[in-house]
Design an enzyme around this catalytic site. Structure first.
Site, short mmCIF file in Angstrom:
data_model
loop_
_atom_site.label_atom_id
_atom_site.label_comp_id
_atom_site.label_asym_id
_atom_site.label_seq_id
_atom_site.Cartn_x
_atom_site.Cartn_y
_atom_site.Cartn_z
N SER A 290 -93.30 -26.21 7.18
CA SER A 290 -93.16 -26.36 5.74
C SER A 290 -91.86 -25.69 5.30
CB SER A 290 -94.34 -25.72 5.01
OG SER A 290 -94.11 -25.66 3.61
N TYR B 11 -99.50 -17.89 3.27
CA TYR B 11 -99.19 -19.24 3.75
C TYR B 11 -97.74 -19.31 4.21
CZ TYR B 11 -98.21 -24.24 3.72
OH TYR B 11 -97.81 -25.50 4.06
#
Length: 276
Positions: free
Chosen positions: A171, A184
């Site tokens: 990501s 995250y």
């Protein structure tokens, strides 16, 4: 951040002269792929794209009904074998058993897309430690064990002169700053640096290791966050501008694994234009 746009024809992907794919018009013909998190989102889209390009595909995930449904949809037009495998990727022994099942049914694997992931946001001071553990377990530990389960096959494929790909779906959160998504982001930063190190470890053996980093993408990822405010924040991010679809990431992955074997598109950042 990431972790559903039409895909272009598989004939648009690169082929190797003289390869099976070049002869059949399907650039991944003869290859055997594993896709984790294949029951939805980027995983399901990637499985469809790889199958359309001619690969045999093992669909890994926890939701058996979705895997079976996807396999049924792919088989009528697939050139390779489509195999649904229900497995919890956070369990190393179960992954090893899945690898044996795949080897028996499809043969040696030469393409792995470690896509399974969870995205759970909250302010750090109120974050749920169980959600932290879940992100670490799925986004990092499961990715490590998925890689280990198939690394032997990948090394053997490369030694035989063919392409061998280990693809991580990371990501942009691995290097950008997103308040209230710290844990995250930390897991995705770990994926990015793992990729860099494995490139110098496995690259000399012929295995192409890459990190595909999506920006804002519309999937079901994050729907199970406990923090209602963060669910609203994520929905707003996806509603702002024109976010990516899962098919957009699948197209990027398919392109990256279809280049000649001596070429590695090592890091691929894919974001909506408005995200910059």
């Amino acid at each position: 951040m990431t972790h559903s746009s039409s895909s272009s024809s598989s004939s648009s992907l690169g082929t190797n002269p003289g390869s099976t794919g070049a002869r059949t018009g399907r650039p991944l013909a003869g290859r055997v792929a594993v896709v984790t998190g294949a029951s939805s989102g980027i995983g399901a889209a990637t499985a469809r794209r790889l199958a359309a390009a001619g690969a045999g595909v093992a669909l890994l995930g926890r939701r058996e009904d979705r895997l079976v449904e996807l396999a049924g949809a792919l088989r009528p037009t697939a050139e390779g074998t489509i195999l649904p495998v229900t497995v919890d990727v956070t369990r190393p022994a179960a992954l090893d058993a899945a690898a044996r099942t795949i080897g028996s049914a499809l043969g040696p694997v030469d393409l792995v897309v470690a896509n399974a992931g969870v995205m759970l946001g909250a302010p750090f001071e109120t974050g749920d430690a169980e959600e932290w553990d879940r992100m670490i377990d799925v986004n990092l530990r499961a990715l490590l064990h998925t890689s280990r389960a198939f690394t032997g096959d990948l090394i053997a494929a490369a030694a035989g002169g063919g392409p061998a790909d280990l693809v991580y779906v990371g990501s942009v959160a691995g290097h950008a700053l997103y308040p209230n998504w710290s844990v995250y982001c930390a897991t995705k930063a770990a994926v990015a640096h793992l990729t860099r190190n494995l490139r110098v470890e496995l690259g000399p053996l012929g295995v192409r290791v890459r990190n595909v980093e999506p920006g804002v993408t519309v999937t079901e990822l994050g729907a199970d966050m406990r923090d209602a405010g963060m669910r609203e924040t994520l929905a707003a991010m996806r509603a702002d501008g024109q976010p990516l679809a899962a098919d957009d990431i699948a197209e990027a992955i398919a392109f990256s694994v279809s280049v000649p074997p001596h070429v590695n598109i090592a890091e691929l950042v894919v974001v909506p234009v408005a995200q910059g």
